[in-house]
Design a protein around this motif. Structure first.
Motif, mmCIF file in Angstrom:
data_model
loop_
_atom_site.group_PDB
_atom_site.id
_atom_site.type_symbol
_atom_site.label_atom_id
_atom_site.label_comp_id
_atom_site.label_asym_id
_atom_site.label_seq_id
_atom_site.Cartn_x
_atom_site.Cartn_y
_atom_site.Cartn_z
ATOM 1 N N GLU A 10 0.916 -1.041 0.028
ATOM 2 C CA GLU A 10 0.026 -0.108 -0.115
ATOM 3 C C GLU A 10 0.863 1.422 -0.081
ATOM 4 O O GLU A 10 0.557 2.153 -0.706
ATOM 5 N N TYR A 14 1.133 4.454 -2.716
ATOM 6 C CA TYR A 14 1.332 5.997 -2.533
ATOM 7 C C TYR A 14 2.315 6.745 -3.137
ATOM 8 O O TYR A 14 1.999 7.698 -3.465
ATOM 9 N N LEU A 73 -7.729 3.979 1.481
ATOM 10 C CA LEU A 73 -7.106 2.812 1.943
ATOM 11 C C LEU A 73 -8.077 1.294 1.808
ATOM 12 O O LEU A 73 -7.560 0.381 1.240
ATOM 13 N N GLU A 77 -10.100 -0.086 -2.693
ATOM 14 C CA GLU A 77 -10.474 -1.773 -3.227
ATOM 15 C C GLU A 77 -11.810 -1.896 -3.570
ATOM 16 O O GLU A 77 -11.973 -2.798 -4.687
ATOM 17 N N LYS A 100 -2.891 -1.841 5.929
ATOM 18 C CA LYS A 100 -3.585 -0.565 5.171
ATOM 19 C C LYS A 100 -3.433 0.799 6.074
ATOM 20 O O LYS A 100 -2.929 1.840 5.565
#
Length: 240
Positions: A10, A14, A73, A77, A100
């Protein structure tokens, strides 16, 4: 640990996308403008007062940063339709939520690290203790941790990132304005609302360079409860 693998994936997302850098650049720029206009606005205040003003304004920008960091976050999804892939993998729901959240927390820490030059400027031009700076940044990190956890919960509830940001903002504003309810209610409700206030009751000591165990415990408790709620939301959706 599977949560760390998810966090690394994750966080890489970013750092690979332009949106993460835009969030940091915009909020860092606004924070710098407020620091220059308000914290450094009075030439006579070149010490602890200036530093306290810096942490005052930075706390607000930290909360805003958490809203934008957390909105993607889990909602991303679900919006992209990749959440079932996570469900089908040998990963527990708490690992998904924790991974996350940790990625968002590290990204938030990167933003806070970029603001260090501002208190250092105060230290160069005035007499400021390193303990005051350390306490203030601990408060910002704890406030950000709690706000980010609330954002993770909001992201788990939402169908898309925009809705996640709106839900998170509403929940955070509700926690912040609890101090107003404390002023218009009688005891013991006033004490309850005052203790629940996200900022007014618990952040000012950090702003002044003081660390109280009750304030640290409050932010950690909010973080735990919010992450627990996000985990339960994922578990409920898994069995639908």
């Amino acid at each position: 640990m599977k949560a760390l693998l998810i966090a690394r994936r994750e966080l890489a997302g970013y750092l690979r996308t332009l949106s993460g850098y835009i969030i940091i650049a915009v909020i860092l720029g606004l924070n710098g403008l407020f620091f220059n206009a308000f914290a450094l606005g009075k030439a006579a205040e070149r010490s602890a007062t200036v530093l306290s003003n810096f942490f005052y304004y930075s706390s607000g920008f930290t909360i805003v940063a958490c809203v934008f960091i957390s909105m993607r976050l889990l909602a991303e999804e679900r919006q992209a339709g990749t959440l079932p892939l996570l469900y089908s993998s040998p990963v527990r729901d708490r690992d998904i939520v924790l991974g996350k959240y940790l990625a968002g927390l590290v990204f938030l820490a990167l933003y806070l690290a970029c603001t260090v030059y501002m208190p250092l400027m105060v230290m160069v031009n005035g007499k400021v203790s390193a303990g005051h700076i350390a306490a203030g940044y601990l408060g910002l990190l704890l406030l950000g941790s709690a706000s980010l956890a609330v954002g993770t919960f909001g992201s788990a509830l939402a169908r898309n990132q925009l809705l996640a940001a709106i839900l998170t903002a509403c929940m955070l504003v509700g926690l912040i304005v609890c101090w107003l309810l404390a002023r218009i209610t009688a005891q013991p409700l006033s004490d309850v609302f005052s203790a629940l206030s996200l900022w007014n009751q618990h952040f000012p000591p950090f702003q002044a360079g003081l660390v109280h165990i009750r304030d640290v415990a409050y932010y950690l408790l909010v973080t735990y409860v919010a992450l627990f709620g996000a985990t339960r939301v994922l578990e409920a959706r898994r069995w639908r």
